[in-house]
Scaffold this active site. Sequence first.
Site, mmCIF file in Angstrom:
data_model
loop_
_atom_site.group_PDB
_atom_site.id
_atom_site.type_symbol
_atom_site.label_atom_id
_atom_site.label_comp_id
_atom_site.label_asym_id
_atom_site.label_seq_id
_atom_site.Cartn_x
_atom_site.Cartn_y
_atom_site.Cartn_z
ATOM 1 N N ASP A 149 0.834 -1.208 0.000
ATOM 2 C CA ASP A 149 0.000 0.000 0.000
ATOM 3 C C ASP A 149 0.867 1.256 0.000
ATOM 4 O O ASP A 149 0.358 2.376 -0.124
ATOM 5 C CB ASP A 149 -0.990 -0.010 1.167
ATOM 6 C CG ASP A 149 -0.305 -0.031 2.523
ATOM 7 O OD1 ASP A 149 0.936 -0.204 2.587
ATOM 8 O OD2 ASP A 149 -1.010 0.115 3.541
ATOM 9 N N SER A 150 2.198 1.067 0.081
ATOM 10 C CA SER A 150 3.120 2.194 -0.092
ATOM 11 C C SER A 150 2.946 2.806 -1.481
ATOM 12 O O SER A 150 3.435 3.901 -1.743
ATOM 13 C CB SER A 150 4.567 1.742 0.115
ATOM 14 O OG SER A 150 4.838 0.580 -0.630
ATOM 15 N N GLU A 157 8.952 -4.527 10.626
ATOM 16 C CA GLU A 157 9.446 -3.245 10.096
ATOM 17 C C GLU A 157 10.000 -2.360 11.208
ATOM 18 O O GLU A 157 9.332 -2.125 12.231
ATOM 19 C CB GLU A 157 8.307 -2.519 9.352
ATOM 20 C CG GLU A 157 8.743 -1.168 8.783
ATOM 21 C CD GLU A 157 7.805 -0.577 7.749
ATOM 22 O OE1 GLU A 157 6.849 -1.255 7.330
ATOM 23 O OE2 GLU A 157 8.040 0.580 7.362
ATOM 24 N N LYS A 162 -1.508 -9.349 2.615
ATOM 25 C CA LYS A 162 -0.770 -8.935 3.818
ATOM 26 C C LYS A 162 -1.645 -7.937 4.568
ATOM 27 O O LYS A 162 -2.362 -7.152 3.957
ATOM 28 C CB LYS A 162 0.566 -8.290 3.439
ATOM 29 C CG LYS A 162 1.351 -7.752 4.642
ATOM 30 C CD LYS A 162 2.753 -7.326 4.271
ATOM 31 C CE LYS A 162 2.878 -5.922 3.745
ATOM 32 N NZ LYS A 162 2.386 -4.839 4.615
ATOM 33 N N GLU A 169 -1.680 -5.448 8.457
ATOM 34 C CA GLU A 169 -0.865 -4.914 9.549
ATOM 35 C C GLU A 169 -1.503 -5.189 10.905
ATOM 36 O O GLU A 169 -2.720 -5.057 11.063
ATOM 37 C CB GLU A 169 -0.679 -3.402 9.359
ATOM 38 C CG GLU A 169 0.100 -3.073 8.099
ATOM 39 C CD GLU A 169 0.378 -1.582 7.929
ATOM 40 O OE1 GLU A 169 0.073 -0.785 8.850
ATOM 41 O OE2 GLU A 169 0.899 -1.212 6.868
HETATM 42 O O1 KIV Z 1 3.527 -1.199 1.677
HETATM 43 C C1 KIV Z 1 4.705 -1.564 1.729
HETATM 44 O O2 KIV Z 1 5.535 -1.234 0.881
HETATM 45 C C2 KIV Z 1 5.100 -2.401 2.842
HETATM 46 C C3 KIV Z 1 6.537 -2.789 2.963
HETATM 47 C C4 KIV Z 1 7.366 -1.636 3.308
HETATM 48 C C5 KIV Z 1 6.730 -3.926 3.881
HETATM 49 O O3 KIV Z 1 4.289 -2.765 3.629
#
Ligand code: KIV
Length: 295
Positions: free
Chosen positions: A42-43, A179, A110, A112
Amino acid sequence: MNVHDFQKMKDEGRRISMITCYDYSSARAVADSNIDCILVGDSLAMTMHGYPTTLSATTAMMALHTAAVAKGAPGKFIIGDLPFLSYRKGLKDAMDSVHELMSAGAHAVKLEGVRGHAEIVRHIVDSGVPVMGHLGLTPQSVHGLGGMKVQARTSAAVKALASEARELENAGCFATVLECVPAQVARQVTDLLKIPTIGIGAGPHVSGQVLVYQDVLGLNPGFKPKFLRAYANTFEVIRTALNAYDNDVKSGAFPSESESYANLESADRKVTRRTEHAAKNGRGSRITLASDMNH
Ligand code: KIV
């Protein structure tokens, strides 16, 4: 790579390499590399859409980028990130988001944290969808954490992290991201768990590493956290190429004669000859059409 290879690699002491990726062209490059797996993180709200945090990512956005990556890297194991709050509004909303990402081409999702949604993790896993966890600095909680800060620096916080990691493993996660936690803490959690840990800013004593594509390639000038190693200065490579192009356009050096098409009559003759040749050699019309743009 499939989901079982993550455990196999940890058990055999082989490190797992993971990189984020968000678009078709970049996915083609990752597909051609030795990197083990791709995270459509989600980055992308930040790297691809310019938002200041990951909070602006939506399921629709994540699905669109996941589909593009899946087309560019069909042979890689792809993990799609469940965006902000998508798994905190109840089971139906969570499963709708999982459905969208998996339909778009992800092989796993994934999410969090774990507090308050362990049941949802278990339900996703029991539905046949592999889940990767994400602990330590969880960017979707940036405001709750008071900023993007290194986590688990006190013994109470280490204890909480270890207990969350165990909870994720018990809920059925196949791996977890750690992280921005101290290296010794990441080692402790990695030793505690059976499942592999994938570190970012978590030192070397983890089962694998993940970095953001733009950061690895030096496409994000000015962003230099302690944990980051950039393997190229692609921003500079692109800027230099763009200026060379601009220069050639303005000086008239581009396009040259060999980069220009001939008049219709001679082009037609060439196409006819080439089509006849392709037909004789049994080549498909799609290839013939594409290569016709070269004449
Ligand atoms: O969204 C992302 O890029 C991430 C990574 C930094 C692990 O969650």
